[in-house]
Write a protein that holds these residues in place. Structure first.
Motif, PDB file in Angstrom:
ATOM      1  N   ALA A   1       0.836  -1.206   0.000  1.00 14.13           N
ATOM      2  CA  ALA A   1       0.000   0.000   0.000  1.00 14.13           C
ATOM      3  C   ALA A   1       0.870   1.256   0.000  1.00 14.13           C
ATOM      4  O   ALA A   1       0.582   2.221  -0.704  1.00 14.13           O
ATOM      5  N   GLN A   2       1.958   1.215   0.778  1.00 15.88           N
ATOM      6  CA  GLN A   2       2.832   2.385   0.877  1.00 15.88           C
ATOM      7  C   GLN A   2       3.427   2.762  -0.483  1.00 15.88           C
ATOM      8  O   GLN A   2       3.484   3.935  -0.843  1.00 15.88           O
ATOM      9  N   TRP A   3       3.860   1.746  -1.239  1.00 19.26           N
ATOM     10  CA  TRP A   3       4.528   2.011  -2.522  1.00 19.26           C
ATOM     11  C   TRP A   3       3.589   1.968  -3.709  1.00 19.26           C
ATOM     12  O   TRP A   3       3.994   2.280  -4.831  1.00 19.26           O
ATOM     13  N   GLY A   4       2.351   1.547  -3.483  1.00 19.14           N
ATOM     14  CA  GLY A   4       1.424   1.400  -4.599  1.00 19.14           C
ATOM     15  C   GLY A   4       1.624   0.083  -5.323  1.00 19.14           C
ATOM     16  O   GLY A   4       0.693  -0.649  -5.587  1.00 19.14           O
ATOM     17  N   GLY A   5       2.865  -0.250  -5.617  1.00 13.81           N
ATOM     18  CA  GLY A   5       3.204  -1.526  -6.224  1.00 13.81           C
ATOM     19  C   GLY A   5       4.653  -1.839  -5.901  1.00 13.81           C
ATOM     20  O   GLY A   5       5.449  -0.922  -5.675  1.00 13.81           O
ATOM     21  N   ILE A   6       4.996  -3.119  -5.822  1.00 15.24           N
ATOM     22  CA  ILE A   6       6.370  -3.490  -5.439  1.00 15.24           C
ATOM     23  C   ILE A   6       6.705  -4.864  -6.013  1.00 15.24           C
ATOM     24  O   ILE A   6       5.821  -5.716  -6.161  1.00 15.24           O
ATOM     25  N   ARG A   7       7.982  -5.086  -6.376  1.00 14.76           N
ATOM     26  CA  ARG A   7       8.393  -6.384  -6.921  1.00 14.76           C
ATOM     27  C   ARG A   7       8.605  -7.385  -5.772  1.00 14.76           C
ATOM     28  O   ARG A   7       8.988  -7.004  -4.666  1.00 14.76           O
ATOM     29  N   VAL A   8       8.372  -8.663  -6.065  1.00 16.50           N
ATOM     30  CA  VAL A   8       8.473  -9.703  -5.046  1.00 16.50           C
ATOM     31  C   VAL A   8       9.867  -9.734  -4.412  1.00 16.50           C
ATOM     32  O   VAL A   8       9.995  -9.834  -3.186  1.00 16.50           O
TER      33      VAL A   8
END
Length: 734
Positions: A430-437
């Motif tokens: 949620a903090q970054w909006g989207g993130i890689r595994v």
DNA sequence: GACCTGCTGCGGGGTG
């Protein structure tokens, strides 16, 4: 040391002078160098009211007083009440330095938050949950506001070690350093803590990747003098209406009235229910004798105003006051020292007993501890636990460990905390909006606190979170929140990682008395005791979650919610040692000190005699009545493991106070079965967990795949290796 | 046969 003092800002020195302090305390002097240097983490460990807060803030404010923009000190507290306390305490010092201080938690007025929002500066006092909310909702602002933070300081750090909330806090700190791009140049973390057990392990609890050295500062002063007495009470069986004997709780209340009236005392009664019942009996005694009441209850379900009134009364110390309390008065809140601490029924752990005892001892005088223990009058058909007087002996073992061995339970740092990992995956996404595994794993598990979690665990968890729409994977491979994930994160109840039972408000007319966590039904016309008084329930509104009551006389106490935790191996082994030697006394030099009254001595003799007549020194498995008992004299993880194995083997088994009862069988089949288990090898914890029907303990456990739920639950509830070792030790020769 | 902790943003209504 005088040179150290000279290193403080002249304005800070002036403030110290204004306080009328003759000198700084030793830990305060020793903290100046490492805090000013700002190139290591620092652990400051000292007893309650030992001046830890100033040990940090005097040098930290010296270092950051002239920084104009952005927060320079991030202070984190587990309690809102503590933030309000510290805000008041820091006002004077910060005025002197022209530094801004901002308290920030759920009850802080918006005006204060808005001011800090416009122009962040100076000291921010915040809870982990509010900091979590800032990272999720205002990450961009946080990046600017915290860009020049010099210190992160965590108060009451011991309250965070090894628990869900501590995992969340460490994870937040890792995410913050990542957001500020401070991985290569970490922000020094300072932990303020009550005296801790194994100090060597604490730095890793403060920074799990060990990416910065840690300086440790502890004060060496212990209890100067200590006075301890254990008093025993016999609870009569089959009381009749005209009986002249009194129930044990009544006898204990008589004793408390004698011991406490006219002074300042804390009575720890272990449960809210017993706290209520004892406080109301003592208040009645005062009424009967037509004297002013000086006995009041204090626990977590009581409305804040009642609690604060009592805290203020204790702190002012103008009227004699006895608080009958749960762990709410065990740590943190500043209530000054009391004449004595009285423990009614066995304490839950040595570390908690130690914290409680630290509340006693005025002006360097002796710390005084009374322990009041009731055991039942013996009747035919009684169980082993009663016959052995286990509650009394557990209390004696805990006192001996505390005083002679200076031992107390270390925090359990071996848990996976999968529930909080689910939370942190959602929060970070949620903090970054989207993130890689790979970024997510590196952040949370490699540098963050989830070090025990493997890439395999992580993959299985993410796959499950995808199936349940907590997460969605984009074509690019990036993770974003799924439908269910969005719904959870957008609700304000998301920010806390611990679970809360549903609570009802108790209302008399229009006055809210407090709240009650409810898991057993409360029915209209039922009598309950709450806030030290008796009430009759007139209405239960399940929609508004309100219980209406009117005042009555007498009544049975309400049922409170709660769950059990474990007794440590070391405590049970000390109990065995006491039984085996028949001697509980404490060695002081060459002498042995007895600390029991005559009733307690008699009760102990009954237990010790039964132990010897049953040959329990050499026989860990014995028959008594229609049952067979297995007595490993080890902690509850081993006990749980043995019970689970016996149930799997088709026996009917249960455990009470570490003693396992196997009903309707004799020693021989139990031994044969356990020998067979030993030869095959005790199954792994995760397999034992598979047979447990209800494993949802923590808040986000319901979002775990079955295999991870088993692994996490197994780790917290069972102990296969130790159980195998015990079986080999006791069964090999038979 | 436990215990404790925490929480956002927004809209509507009242007051000065």
């Amino acid at each position: 040391m005088i040179e150290e003092y000279q290193r403080l800002d002249p304005r800070v020195q002036k403030w110290v002078f204004q306080q009328g302090w003759a000198d700084l305390r030793e830990i305060q002097k020793r903290a100046i160098g490492p805090i000013l240097a700002g190139d290591t983490d620092v652990l400051i460990s000292a007893s309650t009211a030992g001046g830890k807060t100033e040990a940090f803030f005097l040098p930290a404010c010296t270092a950051s007083a002239d920084q104009q923009e952005g927060f320079s000190i991030l202070y984190i507290s587990p309690l809102k009440a503590l933030i309000n306390d510290q805000y008041r305490r820091l006002e004077g010092l910060c005025k002197m330095l022209d530094m801004q201080v901002t308290p920030w938690h759920g009850d802080t007025p918006q005006s204060l938050k808005k001011r800090a929002k416009r122009a962040p500066s100076g000291i921010l006092l915040i809870t982990p949950e509010s900091l979590e909310a800032l990272l999720i909702l205002q990450a961009g602002w946080a990046r600017e506001a915290f860009a020049s933070v010099r210190y992160v300081v965590v108060d009451e750090f011991h309250a965070f070690i090894g628990v869900e909330r501590g995992q969340q806090l460490l994870s937040i700190l890792t995410r913050l350093e990542h957001l500020l791009e401070r991985q290569a140049n970490p922000i020094p973390r300072v932990a303020l803590s009550a005296t801790l057990g194994e100090l060597d392990t604490v730095p890793l609890s403060l920074r799990p990747d060990g990416n910065m050295p840690c300086s440790t500062i502890t004060n060496t002063e212990g209890f100067s003098t200590l006075k301890v007495q254990v008093k025993g009470y016999l609870d009569p069986a089959n009381l009749k209406a005209d009986d002249r004997r009194k129930p044990a709780e009544h006898q204990i209340c008589d004793e408390l009235y004698r011991l406490c009236r006219g002074g300042s005392h804390l009575v720890f009664a272990n449960s809210r229910r017993r706290t209520e019942s004892i406080a109301s009996q003592l208040a009645n005694f005062c009424k009967e004798r037509v004297v002013p009441n000086e006995f009041f209850p204090h626990h977590g379900s009581l409305a804040k105003e009642f609690r604060e009134d009592l805290e203020a009364r204790l702190q002012k110390d103008l009227l004699p006051t006895t608080a009958v309390c749960t762990m709410t008065l065990e740590l943190g809140i500043d209530i000054g020292k009391v004449n004595s601490v009285i423990q009614v029924t066995a304490p839950h752990s040595v570390s908690s007993l130690r914290q409680r005892m630290g509340r006693s001892g005025r002006r360097g005088g002796a710390a005084v501890l009374w322990m009041l223990i009731a055991e039942r009058e013996l009747c035919s058909g009684f169980k082993l636990v009663d016959l052995l007087r286990v509650q009394l002996v557990q209390s004696l073992a805990m006192i001996r460990l505390l005083i002679s061995n200076r031992w107390f339970e270390p925090a359990d740092t071996s848990q996976f905390h999968f529930s909080t990992l689910v939370h942190q995956i959602l929060a970070t996404t949620a903090q970054w909006g989207g993130i890689r595994v790979d970024q997510l794993y590196a952040l949370l598990c490699r540098t963050g606190p989830f070090q025990a979690v493997t890439t395999d665990h992580f993959k299985r968890l993410l796959a499950h979170m995808g199936r349940t729409t907590l997460l969605t994977q984009m074509g690019s491979g990036e993770l974003v929140l799924g439908i269910e994930g969005e719904r959870m994160v957008n609700h304000y109840s998301f920010y806390a990682v611990f679970r809360t039972p549903e609570e009802f408000r108790i209302i008399n007319g229009t006055k809210v008395l407090g709240t009650l966590p409810l898991d057993t039904p409360i029915i209209p016309k039922m009598h309950i005791v709450f806030g030290g008084r008796s009430w009759k329930v007139t209405d239960v509104d399940t929609d508004k979650r309100v219980i209406q009551v009117i005042a009555t006389k007498g009544g049975s106490p309400p049922a409170f919610a709660g769950e059990g935790l474990g007794v440590h191996d070391v405590v049970r082994q000390e109990m065995f040692r006491i039984y085996a030697s028949g001697d509980y006394r404490i060695a002081v030099g060459t002498a042995k000190v007895d600390f029991l009254d005559s009733t307690a001595q008699d009760l102990f003799q009954e237990g010790a005699t039964f132990f010897h007549h049953s040959h329990m020194v050499s026989q860990p498995i014995i028959q008594h009545g229609a049952a067979t008992y297995v007595c490993p004299w080890l902690g509850d993880k081993t006990v749980n493991t043995l019970v689970a194995l016996l149930l799997q083997g088709g026996f009917e088994a249960g455990a009470f106070a570490g003693i396992i009862e196997v009903s309707g069988t004799s020693v021989e089949p139990v031994c044969t079965f356990l020998q067979d288990v030993m030869r095959r090898g005790v199954p792994a914890e995760v397999e034992l967990a598979d047979a447990v029907p209800e494993k949802h303990v923590e808040k986000f456990d319901e979002f775990l795949p079955a295999d991870l739920l088993n692994e996490g639950f197994g780790q917290r509830a069972f102990e296969s290796h130790g159980t195998q070792a015990w079986l080999e030790a006791v069964l090999t020769d038979q």
